[in-house]
Scaffold this motif. Structure first.
Motif, mmCIF file in Angstrom:
data_model
loop_
_atom_site.group_PDB
_atom_site.id
_atom_site.type_symbol
_atom_site.label_atom_id
_atom_site.label_comp_id
_atom_site.label_asym_id
_atom_site.label_seq_id
_atom_site.Cartn_x
_atom_site.Cartn_y
_atom_site.Cartn_z
ATOM 1 N N MET A 111 0.828 -1.194 0.000
ATOM 2 C CA MET A 111 0.000 0.000 0.000
ATOM 3 C C MET A 111 0.871 1.257 0.000
ATOM 4 N N GLY A 112 0.342 2.343 -0.528
ATOM 5 C CA GLY A 112 1.049 3.612 -0.517
ATOM 6 C C GLY A 112 1.754 3.878 -1.842
ATOM 7 N N SER A 113 2.263 5.100 -1.982
ATOM 8 C CA SER A 113 2.948 5.503 -3.204
ATOM 9 C C SER A 113 4.270 4.763 -3.357
ATOM 10 N N LEU A 114 4.741 4.688 -4.614
ATOM 11 C CA LEU A 114 6.021 4.047 -4.859
ATOM 12 C C LEU A 114 7.151 4.844 -4.235
ATOM 13 N N PRO A 115 8.110 4.183 -3.603
ATOM 14 C CA PRO A 115 9.328 4.893 -3.196
ATOM 15 C C PRO A 115 10.057 5.409 -4.433
ATOM 16 N N PRO A 116 10.843 6.471 -4.287
ATOM 17 C CA PRO A 116 11.496 7.059 -5.467
ATOM 18 C C PRO A 116 12.534 6.153 -6.112
ATOM 19 N N TYR A 117 13.024 5.150 -5.391
ATOM 20 C CA TYR A 117 14.080 4.305 -5.958
ATOM 21 C C TYR A 117 13.547 3.165 -6.828
ATOM 22 N N VAL A 118 12.225 2.992 -6.925
ATOM 23 C CA VAL A 118 11.694 1.937 -7.794
ATOM 24 C C VAL A 118 12.040 2.285 -9.240
ATOM 25 N N PRO A 119 12.738 1.406 -9.953
ATOM 26 C CA PRO A 119 13.278 1.754 -11.275
ATOM 27 C C PRO A 119 12.202 1.797 -12.353
ATOM 28 N N PRO A 120 12.544 2.344 -13.514
ATOM 29 C CA PRO A 120 11.562 2.505 -14.603
ATOM 30 C C PRO A 120 11.374 1.214 -15.391
ATOM 31 N N VAL A 121 10.774 0.219 -14.756
ATOM 32 C CA VAL A 121 10.506 -1.057 -15.406
ATOM 33 C C VAL A 121 9.001 -1.220 -15.574
ATOM 34 N N THR A 122 8.589 -2.253 -16.288
ATOM 35 C CA THR A 122 7.172 -2.585 -16.390
ATOM 36 C C THR A 122 6.671 -3.032 -15.021
ATOM 37 N N LEU A 123 5.597 -2.424 -14.549
ATOM 38 C CA LEU A 123 5.069 -2.711 -13.219
ATOM 39 C C LEU A 123 3.644 -3.240 -13.307
ATOM 40 N N THR A 124 3.318 -4.190 -12.421
ATOM 41 C CA THR A 124 1.925 -4.535 -12.175
ATOM 42 C C THR A 124 1.568 -4.013 -10.797
ATOM 43 N N LEU A 125 0.400 -3.392 -10.684
ATOM 44 C CA LEU A 125 -0.052 -2.775 -9.441
ATOM 45 C C LEU A 125 -1.319 -3.463 -8.979
ATOM 46 N N GLY A 126 -1.439 -3.631 -7.659
ATOM 47 C CA GLY A 126 -2.490 -4.473 -7.126
ATOM 48 C C GLY A 126 -3.829 -3.805 -6.900
ATOM 49 N N VAL A 134 0.678 5.539 -10.876
ATOM 50 C CA VAL A 134 1.869 5.135 -11.620
ATOM 51 C C VAL A 134 1.677 5.374 -13.115
ATOM 52 N N THR A 135 0.464 5.151 -13.622
ATOM 53 C CA THR A 135 0.197 5.409 -15.032
ATOM 54 C C THR A 135 0.421 6.878 -15.363
ATOM 55 N N ALA A 136 -0.009 7.766 -14.475
ATOM 56 C CA ALA A 136 0.200 9.199 -14.696
ATOM 57 C C ALA A 136 1.683 9.549 -14.734
ATOM 58 N N GLN A 137 2.482 8.833 -13.950
ATOM 59 C CA GLN A 137 3.919 9.118 -13.890
ATOM 60 C C GLN A 137 4.693 8.467 -15.030
ATOM 61 N N ARG A 138 4.307 7.224 -15.393
ATOM 62 C CA ARG A 138 5.155 6.418 -16.272
ATOM 63 C C ARG A 138 4.505 6.017 -17.586
ATOM 64 N N GLY A 139 3.207 6.290 -17.732
ATOM 65 C CA GLY A 139 2.523 5.934 -18.966
ATOM 66 C C GLY A 139 1.910 4.547 -18.913
#
Length: 411
Positions: A111-126, A134-139
């Motif tokens: 739960m909660g926002s991603l920490p800043p160190y999470v790298p720019p990879v393909t993510l699945t969110l629960g 995350v979509t707003a930040q990374r597309g």
């Protein structure tokens, strides 16, 4: 595809169980899947799947762990891995830094926002809110909604030996029963478990003989056991039953008229045909019904309230209304099982995950071309570690400061 899966850990928690279930399901679709795993309670379950195990370092003095990076790098090279799929924050960063030549997918159930160190990879969110953030930040190409997968073939009432469970735990049929299956952890979990225990004496006058099953183990177990013992002593009966951790808790869910908790645990109870109440943090309490599903679409099957006055906890009232209306409880139990089968089944979520793998492979670029991206990720990590170190120093200074310090200028 050749896939390396990295669970968060091998403890009996929702994220790690999800990792093993999805790894097994992907293998059953014909893909080559390996699991990087340390020791832990889930190790026997992993071995029983027949999935090849890559030994992970047992001791990690820091995160990201150089030893894990080496294990990931060597496995990717040796087995020509196409996708490294890591669960939660640190494993995702370790996969990104170690998986030269492979695509990386990170699954975040926390739960909660991603920490800043999470790298720019393909993510699945629960859950919905985090997915939208995350979509707003990374597309959209690197952000995919993947709710907790529930193996509805396994979590099926017809497969459960309830009589054996009742005999093993001395639980005769008859008394109204609710259950919470959870890690007994101080963080996130302890409050909800203690609220369930406190609901028992509050309900006892209206529901004589009501009992609570608490299934799990963890760092808060001693505190929770003391609370349960006091409740049992006050009521003069065995009202709160702690079973300890169970490799197979299905019978505990089936034994219950109502299931409480959060996340995958509540969903498993729903799949097994129980009405459910999500009990989160800071007093969050919400029954799972057709009219409340939009709340859980946004938050996941979890929530954080505004704080809690123990004298005005809404949980006993919600439970009482469910126990006193058997017809409504049965309707919700049937609806819950249908919801999970139709929306969160392991088959459906595996279909989605394989599309995420394909997207990650399509987005993959040569390691040498990602120098600036890696440098930025490492810069974010250094900044995060620095802020955490400064915060720890401030807390230490506050704990050691004498009462008169910090008051200069006031006389």
């Amino acid at each position: 595809m050749r896939v390396l899966v990295i669970p968060h850990d091998m403890q009996l928690g929702g994220s790690s169980i999800n990792a093993l279930d999805l790894a097994r399901a992907v293998r059953e679709r014909g893909h080559d899947v390996r699991v990087l795993a340390r020791g832990g309670p889930l190790r026997d379950r992993l071995a029983a799947t027949g999935l090849p195990i890559v030994e992970a370092p047992e001791q990690m003095s820091m995160r990201p762990s150089p030893a894990v990076l080496r294990a990931v790098r060597d496995t990717v090279r040796r087995h020509r891995i196409d996708v490294v799929h890591a669960y939660e924050y640190w494993p995702t960063l370790e996969a990104y830094l170690g998986a030269r030549g492979a695509a990386v997918v990170g699954s975040i159930m926390s739960m909660g926002s991603l920490p800043p160190y999470v790298p720019p990879v393909t993510l699945t969110l629960g859950y919905g809110d985090l997915h939208d953030e995350v979509t707003a930040q990374r597309g959209t190409a690197r952000s995919h909604l993947l709710e907790p997968p529930i193996d509805t073939d396994w979590d099926d009432r017809a497969t459960v030996d309830l009589d054996a469970f009742r005999a093993a735990h001395d639980l005769p049929a008859g008394p109204p029963t609710f259950a919470i299956v959870s890690r007994l952890a101080r963080s996130m979990k302890q409050e909800s478990i203690e609220r369930c225990i406190d609901a028992v004496p509050a309900l006892d006058p209206e529901l004589p003989g009501i009992r609570l099953l608490v299934v799990g183990g963890g760092s808060a177990e001693e505190d929770i056991r003391r609370r349960a013992d006091k409740t049992n002593a006050d009521l003069g009966r065995r009202a709160v039953i702690l079973t300890g951790p169970l490799d197979d808790p299905r019978a505990a869910y089936v034994c219950a008229d109502v299931v409480c908790g959060m996340g995958s645990s509540v969903l498993r109870g729903m799949a097994l045909g129980a009405a459910a109440v999500v009990v989160g943090e800071r007093g969050f309490t919400e029954p799972v019904r057709p009219d409340t599903i939009p709340v859980f679409d946004r938050l996941g099957f979890y929530g954080v309230g505004e704080g809690l006055d123990p004298a005005a906890d809404p949980l006993p009232g919600m439970l009482l209304s469910l126990f006193q209306d058997a017809d409504r409880r049965s309707e919700l139990a049937l609806w819950s099982a249908e919801l999970v089968r139709g929306r969160m089944s392991l088959k459906r979520q595996t279909d989605r995950l394989l599309k995420c793998y394909e997207a990650a492979i399509a987005d993959r670029r040569p390691f040498a071309e990602r120098g600036r991206e890696r440098a930025n990720a490492l810069g974010q990590l250094v900044a995060y570690k620095g802020s955490e170190l400064r915060r720890a120093r401030r807390l230490k200074a506050a704990r050691t400061r004498t009462p008169g310090e910090g008051a200069a200028g006031h006389g």
